[in-house]
Design a protein around this motif. Structure first.
Motif, PDB file in Angstrom:
ATOM      1  N   MET A 156      47.270  47.952  37.378  1.00 56.75           N
ATOM      2  CA  MET A 156      46.493  46.756  37.700  1.00 56.75           C
ATOM      3  C   MET A 156      47.203  45.935  38.768  1.00 56.75           C
ATOM      4  O   MET A 156      48.423  45.751  38.723  1.00 56.75           O
ATOM      5  N   ALA A 157      46.418  45.440  39.731  1.00 59.52           N
ATOM      6  CA  ALA A 157      46.965  44.563  40.767  1.00 59.52           C
ATOM      7  C   ALA A 157      47.437  43.262  40.135  1.00 59.52           C
ATOM      8  O   ALA A 157      46.830  42.763  39.185  1.00 59.52           O
ATOM      9  N   LEU A 158      48.517  42.691  40.639  1.00 61.74           N
ATOM     10  CA  LEU A 158      49.081  41.473  40.059  1.00 61.74           C
ATOM     11  C   LEU A 158      48.384  40.210  40.538  1.00 61.74           C
ATOM     12  O   LEU A 158      48.589  39.137  39.962  1.00 61.74           O
ATOM     13  N   ARG A 159      47.590  40.322  41.602  1.00 63.75           N
ATOM     14  CA  ARG A 159      46.853  39.156  42.075  1.00 63.75           C
ATOM     15  C   ARG A 159      45.472  39.600  42.520  1.00 63.75           C
ATOM     16  O   ARG A 159      45.312  40.676  43.104  1.00 63.75           O
ATOM     17  N   PRO A 160      44.460  38.764  42.272  1.00 61.53           N
ATOM     18  CA  PRO A 160      43.104  39.105  42.717  1.00 61.53           C
ATOM     19  C   PRO A 160      42.969  38.911  44.216  1.00 61.53           C
ATOM     20  O   PRO A 160      43.803  38.269  44.863  1.00 61.53           O
TER      21      PRO A 160
ATOM     22  N   PHE B 142      53.403  45.015  43.765  1.00 63.59           N
ATOM     23  CA  PHE B 142      51.958  45.046  43.953  1.00 63.59           C
ATOM     24  C   PHE B 142      51.180  45.153  42.645  1.00 63.59           C
ATOM     25  O   PHE B 142      50.036  44.722  42.579  1.00 63.59           O
ATOM     26  N   GLY B 143      51.755  45.761  41.622  1.00 60.97           N
ATOM     27  CA  GLY B 143      50.987  45.960  40.399  1.00 60.97           C
ATOM     28  C   GLY B 143      51.850  46.275  39.203  1.00 60.97           C
ATOM     29  O   GLY B 143      53.061  46.504  39.310  1.00 60.97           O
ATOM     30  N   ARG B 144      51.201  46.291  38.033  1.00 63.00           N
ATOM     31  CA  ARG B 144      51.865  46.625  36.779  1.00 63.00           C
ATOM     32  C   ARG B 144      51.146  47.835  36.181  1.00 63.00           C
ATOM     33  O   ARG B 144      49.913  47.931  36.248  1.00 63.00           O
ATOM     34  N   THR B 145      51.950  48.756  35.601  1.00 61.81           N
ATOM     35  CA  THR B 145      51.396  49.978  35.034  1.00 61.81           C
ATOM     36  C   THR B 145      51.554  49.967  33.516  1.00 61.81           C
ATOM     37  O   THR B 145      52.621  49.600  32.993  1.00 61.81           O
ATOM     38  N   PHE B 146      50.488  50.385  32.822  1.00 61.41           N
ATOM     39  CA  PHE B 146      50.483  50.420  31.367  1.00 61.41           C
ATOM     40  C   PHE B 146      50.112  51.810  30.872  1.00 61.41           C
ATOM     41  O   PHE B 146      49.345  52.534  31.514  1.00 61.41           O
TER      42      PHE B 146
ATOM     43  N   GLU C 244      46.262  41.420  50.418  1.00 58.00           N
ATOM     44  CA  GLU C 244      47.174  42.552  50.657  1.00 58.00           C
ATOM     45  C   GLU C 244      47.512  43.253  49.355  1.00 58.00           C
ATOM     46  O   GLU C 244      47.525  44.482  49.284  1.00 58.00           O
ATOM     47  N   VAL C 245      47.792  42.471  48.290  1.00 56.00           N
ATOM     48  CA  VAL C 245      48.155  43.061  47.002  1.00 56.00           C
ATOM     49  C   VAL C 245      46.990  43.865  46.458  1.00 56.00           C
ATOM     50  O   VAL C 245      47.134  45.026  46.060  1.00 56.00           O
ATOM     51  N   GLU C 246      45.808  43.261  46.413  1.00 58.36           N
ATOM     52  CA  GLU C 246      44.663  44.011  45.899  1.00 58.36           C
ATOM     53  C   GLU C 246      44.299  45.140  46.847  1.00 58.36           C
ATOM     54  O   GLU C 246      43.878  46.209  46.413  1.00 58.36           O
ATOM     55  N   GLY C 247      44.484  44.908  48.154  1.00 60.21           N
ATOM     56  CA  GLY C 247      44.177  45.964  49.109  1.00 60.21           C
ATOM     57  C   GLY C 247      45.005  47.204  48.871  1.00 60.21           C
ATOM     58  O   GLY C 247      44.518  48.326  48.996  1.00 60.21           O
TER      59      GLY C 247
ATOM     60  N   TYR D 197      41.055  41.032  38.197  1.00 62.89           N
ATOM     61  CA  TYR D 197      42.099  41.851  38.807  1.00 62.89           C
ATOM     62  C   TYR D 197      41.636  43.308  38.873  1.00 62.89           C
ATOM     63  O   TYR D 197      41.180  43.873  37.869  1.00 62.89           O
ATOM     64  N   PHE D 198      41.801  43.920  40.037  1.00 62.41           N
ATOM     65  CA  PHE D 198      41.392  45.313  40.211  1.00 62.41           C
ATOM     66  C   PHE D 198      42.362  46.234  39.458  1.00 62.41           C
ATOM     67  O   PHE D 198      43.572  46.025  39.469  1.00 62.41           O
TER      68      PHE D 198
END
Length: 594
Positions: free
Chosen positions: A48-52, A31-35, A58-61, A95-96
């Motif tokens: 950050m979500a991997l897709r807008p 669902f996301g990548r962490t930095f 679903e991913v941003e949700g 991207y959220f």
């Protein structure tokens, strides 16, 4: 450092996301990548979500869902503090992402493998984790994905933090999945597996694990922490066998898998893994209390031994373990059987009640049919007898005419006595006999009960008018209303009234469940109070044919008293010609007179 990259996977150390400078990537998932990021000399974590949303809602949700969960619990010491939310690279379509405090440490699973903790160290972490779950439950939230990979142990003080809140159930928020909580299969509670077995995969169907589901997952988490094993290993068991084991088998207790595990701690875990939700701890607070009681032994030397299994693996099963697991298995099965028996009894009671209701309806229908047939026979007899009666009446009149014409009855004498043709007829013996016979047989010329009207369709005018005003209820079913039977009898709705046969004017009383007729509507109708029965008891029949609305409109209607039979049993104490009924009763709008 400016950059032209347009996707989270392309972000590198030195790139900027708003005011946040990327230092390194901490990992990614589906669902996301962490930095790890820096702002004004302070360290933070940015996910950050991997897709807008335009590509994958679903991913941003999930990302926005996790941000909302953190915001709802931002003050709890074991949950990450939320500092900012935003979009990248465009502030409205990008991207959220959200920014939280940075916790330097490692996941619980990695820490457990490296640190080889003691029971005393583990119970401290268990207590802190359960306190965080208590806070979630207090706020009506469910975590639904309590695993060692979603908990970070902070370097220096071994304080646990929840780092993934994307699966949390929020009140009023849609769930991430319509069917199951998004957790690993081997952590699903038995009731969830049972749901899977009987699920029909219908759209909108989902499983509500509730508080008991979180408690079961805490049991799996603690079991793995104490033993380095799963209660039921997904790598060794095919899916079907894994589900069957979760649903029916009792796992090896932790204190038998690893003899260094304190038995009091192992028993707390085993209660969490009970098959039935009601056999687990009542709440996270009750679990915390049980752990606290077990932790009172932590000063014992046995609690300070690293919980490490030998390379040879768990010890062989002993007779003591066999007996204990057998007893626990039997107890679990007995509870399940008792629960099924209770469910069957409840179902049996419901079925029996339904049979009684069905039988009552059939009996009522049969009575109604018999009463209708009796009414038709009575009508036929009346028609036949009426013809005979007319003939007899003609003969009687002829006889009376002959008497009137006899010499002994001169016109002068009749005039002096004030007699007339009517009086002569009424005093004639043949006429009196015929009149008495007609009175008894046909209720002609004497006070007696009126004949019940026959069933028939309501007039099209009434049906169309009721349909236009939506008085008939849903899908043509009778619409229910409440009325004061007689507006001329004052009193309360708890009192009785005394009602006689004839015309009646009733008034509509409005309740939340009644149909659309407004308060104060008057219903004009007729009561039949004599010669009627229902279930073997004396009854009255009521029909209403016209409604006067408060705005002055008059509309034709078809309303009946009480229920679909149109009959209402009289109250005790009723006398001939004086029926006792409640002052306020139900009436129904119908398409056909019963």
């Amino acid at each position: 450092m400016t950059t032209d990259v347009l996707h989270p996977d392309h972000l590198q150390p030195g790139h900027m996301v708003g005011p946040w400078r990327i230092l390194e990537s901490l990992g990614s998932g589906g669902f996301g990548r962490t930095f790890k990021v820096e702002c004004e000399g302070a360290l933070f974590s940015l996910k950050m979500a991997l897709r807008p949303a335009s590509e994958d809602k679903e991913v941003e949700g999930r990302a926005t869902h996790e941000g909302a969960a953190l915001l709802a619990n931002t003050s709890h010491p074991n949950l990450l503090r939320l500092y900012a939310v935003g979009r990248w690279p465009h502030p409205s379509t990008g991207y959220f992402y959200f920014v939280t405090e940075y916790v330097e440490g490692e996941t619980f699973n990695d820490w457990r493998a490296r640190a080889r903790p003691t029971a005393a160290q583990l119970v401290d972490i268990f207590l802190a984790v359960v306190l965080a779950v208590m806070e979630l439950h207090r706020r009506k939230l469910l975590h639904r994905d309590l695993t060692g990979s979603n908990i970070v142990i902070r370097k220096g003080d071994n304080k646990p933090f929840f780092i993934d809140m994307g699966s949390v159930w929020l009140p009023g928020s849609s769930t991430l999945t319509e069917k199951l909580p998004p957790s690993m299969v081997h952590t699903l509670p038995p009731e969830c597996v049972s749901f899977l077995r009987r699920s029909t995969n219908e759209q909108g169907e989902h499983f509500d694990a509730g508080v008991a589901g979180d408690l079961y997952q805490l049991g799996v988490f603690m079991f793995e922490a104490l033993t380095e094993h799963h209660p039921f290993d997904p790598k060794k068991l095919p899916a079907a066998e894994l589900f069957a084991a979760i649903e029916t088998l009792v796992p090896r207790p932790p204190h038998f898998l690893n003899p260094d595990v304190p038995e009091s701690l192992g028993r707390v875990v085993m209660q969490l893994l009970e098959k039935r939700p009601e056999d687990r701890h009542e709440s996270a607070a009750a679990l915390h209390k049980a752990l606290w009681e077990a932790a009172k032994e932590r000063k014992n030397r046995a609690w300070k031994v690293p919980l490490v299994l030998p390379e040879s693996g768990p010890p062989p099963v002993t007779q003591e373990e066999v007996e204990e697991r057998k007893a626990r298995q039997q107890q679990s099965e007995r509870r399940s059987q008792e629960a099924r028996k209770q469910e069957a009894e409840v179902l049996s009671d419901k079925q029996a009640l339904e049979k009684i209701r069905t039988a009552a309806k059939e009996f009522e229908a049969e009575l109604l049919t018999l009463e209708q047939e009796q009414a038709r026979r009575t009508q036929r007899r009346w028609k036949v007898a009426a013809g005979v009666g007319v003939l007899l009446l003609g003969l009687a009149l002829l006889a009376a005419w002959r008497v009137w014409l006899t010499p002994s009855m001169t016109p002068h004498a009749a005039s002096e006595k004030g007699s007339s043709l009517v009086s002569t007829l009424s005093n004639s013996q043949p006429v009196r006999a015929v009149a008495a016979w007609l009175c008894v047989t046909f209720s002609v010329g004497c006070p007696a009960a009126q004949v019940r009207p026959l069933p028939e369709d309501c007039s099209q005018e009434a049906i169309q008018g009721m349909e236009k005003m939506n008085l008939l209820g849903e899908e043509g079913l009778p619409g229910g209303y409440r009325v004061v039977i007689d507006i001329n009898q004052p009193g309360t709705d708890e009192q009785e009234g005394i009602y006689r046969e004839g015309k009646i004017v009733s008034k509509v009383v409005k309740y939340s469940w009644t149909g659309p007729l407004p308060e104060g509507t008057l219903l004009y109708g007729q009561l039949w109070t004599e010669g009627l029965t229902k279930y073997g008891k004396e009854a009255v029949l009521g029909r209403y044919t016209e409604a006067l609305l408060p705005d002055g409109r008059r509309v034709p209607v078809c309303f009946i008293l009480w229920d679909q039979t149109g009959l209402m049993i009289k109250n005790e104490g009723s006398e001939p010609g004086a029926a006792r009924l409640p002052r306020e009763v139900t009436v129904l709008a119908v398409r056909r007179w019963p």
